[in-house]
Design a protein around this motif. Structure first.
Motif, PDB file in Angstrom:
ATOM      1  N   MET A   1     -17.077  16.882  -1.021  1.00  0.00           N
ATOM      2  CA  MET A   1     -17.500  15.810  -1.916  1.00  0.00           C
ATOM      3  C   MET A   1     -16.295  15.127  -2.557  1.00  0.00           C
ATOM      4  O   MET A   1     -16.252  13.901  -2.669  1.00  0.00           O
ATOM      5  N   TYR A   2     -15.321  15.915  -2.961  1.00  0.00           N
ATOM      6  CA  TYR A   2     -14.130  15.342  -3.591  1.00  0.00           C
ATOM      7  C   TYR A   2     -13.351  14.482  -2.605  1.00  0.00           C
ATOM      8  O   TYR A   2     -13.008  13.330  -2.905  1.00  0.00           O
ATOM      9  N   LYS A   3     -13.092  15.014  -1.420  1.00  0.00           N
ATOM     10  CA  LYS A   3     -12.234  14.321  -0.458  1.00  0.00           C
ATOM     11  C   LYS A   3     -12.895  13.085   0.134  1.00  0.00           C
ATOM     12  O   LYS A   3     -12.230  12.092   0.414  1.00  0.00           O
ATOM     13  N   HIS A   4     -14.208  13.126   0.340  1.00  0.00           N
ATOM     14  CA  HIS A   4     -14.881  12.063   1.072  1.00  0.00           C
ATOM     15  C   HIS A   4     -15.671  11.092   0.208  1.00  0.00           C
ATOM     16  O   HIS A   4     -16.037  10.010   0.677  1.00  0.00           O
ATOM     17  N   ILE A   5     -15.952  11.463  -1.042  1.00  0.00           N
ATOM     18  CA  ILE A   5     -16.717  10.565  -1.908  1.00  0.00           C
ATOM     19  C   ILE A   5     -15.993  10.300  -3.223  1.00  0.00           C
ATOM     20  O   ILE A   5     -15.652   9.157  -3.532  1.00  0.00           O
ATOM     21  N   PHE A   6     -15.742  11.335  -4.007  1.00  0.00           N
ATOM     22  CA  PHE A   6     -15.210  11.114  -5.350  1.00  0.00           C
ATOM     23  C   PHE A   6     -13.823  10.469  -5.323  1.00  0.00           C
ATOM     24  O   PHE A   6     -13.571   9.501  -6.046  1.00  0.00           O
TER      25      PHE A   6
END
Length: 372
Positions: free
Chosen positions: A198-203
């Motif tokens: 989630m961090y790498k690809h969205i946030f």
């Protein structure tokens, strides 16, 4: 991850939506939320947009009633079930990357999953029929002082096979268990922990700098985090279920959720045709007031527009995010006191999307607090 082309969806701004009318709308909204704060106990943050512009944002009350720290629009709240749309996005991204298909069975990613015939699509659209993990974990998890993880829930399901509510694809039945499973599938398909994906690809790509997933170290996160409270303003402490991710477990701010809203008018995350399926109804009954896509509820409002939205409630927090693609408007409300004050959001929707009234008239209409 290489950034995808913006390909932004544009919306035509009508002549009557002027800077002055936007300020007037913002003034009405300030009156509404000031009234809800003073008279109905609303404690939280809000951001409202129209034609992609922020017309109002505000913060009311405290992050913690004991310390009396005041809220700001950069205060992070537990999103509860508003997290589900982000879990669905992770699945859509992995589908575009060729790492899964919606018709794949759960067993293709979790081999010892004990229920046959359940697909990723059924998890996305709440048609798996699985029982609620928050209930069977209360019965099967022996130490309530020990946090339970997604893997722990999967192990409980494999060992005890809790009875299902329905057979797969026979009923719509809102399922936290399904979205917990989707997070676990995303982890297996991507080869990295769900929170890291989630961090790498969205946030990170969307510069959502105050957004993160719950962990045992959440208290050490930088920035302001609202403390969850009961309706009586007593502090709610995290418990063993908070560490399960996918159906909940995400923290964010109204400012970051505005970045998310705006990104959904682009192709930064997935192609437009991929995202459209998330906003397409899946329920099979013809006469229903509300439908469900991938992590989004879908319903008409009084004006005749169709909006997509989700609400959430979990351990001292309530959340609400609504988007109207027709006029690129959004209502984002986060609260850390679930005292029923957000039931007035129905009136707010009717104020912003009125029945048989021109938008020009609604901009100068009667303030909602005069009707409450």
């Amino acid at each position: 991850m290489p950034e995808k082309e913006d390909s932004r969806q544009r919306v035509s701004v009508p002549p009557y939506f002027t800077p002055d009318s936007a300020r007037q709308l913002g003034s009405h909204l300030d009156s509404i939320f000031t009234f809800l704060h003073k008279r109905k106990g609303f404690n939280g943050t809000v951001l409202v947009t129209k034609y992609d512009q922020v017309v109002y944002k505000g913060a009311f009350g405290y992050t913690d009633f004991r310390s009396k720290d005041t809220l700001s629009t950069e205060t992070a709240f537990q999103l509860a079930s508003v997290s589900k749309q982000f879990t669905a996005m992770a699945i859509m991204m992995l589908k575009e990357q060729g790492k899964l298909r919606y018709e794949d069975s759960v067993q293709q990613y979790i081999p010892d999953f004990p229920y046959e015939g359940i697909t990723i699509r059924q998890l996305l659209t709440h048609r798996s029929g699985l029982s609620n993990y928050t209930y069977f974990s209360d019965e099967l998890w022996s130490d309530r002082n020990k946090p339970i993880t997604n893997d722990d829930v999967l192990n409980l399901m494999a060992a005890h096979r809790p009875a299902v509510y329905y057979q797969p694809d026979t009923h719509f039945d809102y399922s936290n268990t399904g979205y917990m499973l989707l997070a676990s599938i995303a982890e297996k398909a991507s080869g990295m922990p769900f929170a890291l994906f989630m961090y790498k690809h969205i946030f990170e790509p969307l510069e959502m700098k105050h957004t993160f997933m719950f962990s045992k170290d959440v208290i050490t996160q930088t920035g302001s985090i609202a403390t969850g409270h009961t309706g009586g303003r007593r502090k709610r402490s995290p418990d063993y279920l908070d560490t399960v991710l996918g159906d909940k477990g995400m923290y964010s701010t109204v400012e970051d959720l505005y970045k998310w809203d705006q990104a959904l008018y682009t192709e930064k995350l997935v192609k437009r045709e991929t995202l459209e399926e998330a906003f397409t109804g899946s329920r099979q009954k013809k006469r229903i007031e509300e439908d469900y896509g991938f992590g989004w509820r879908i319903r008409p409002v009084a004006s005749g527009d169709t909006v997509v939205y989700h609400a959430g409630l979990w351990h001292g927090y309530t959340s609400y995010l609504l988007r109207n693609p027709k006029d690129h408007s959004a209502i984002i409300v986060l609260s850390n006191v679930p005292n029923g004050s957000l039931r007035y959001l129905k009136d707010l929707r009717e104020f912003l999307y009125p029945l048989q009234a021109s938008e020009a008239k609604s901009e100068g209409g009667k303030p909602l607090n005069a009707r409450l």
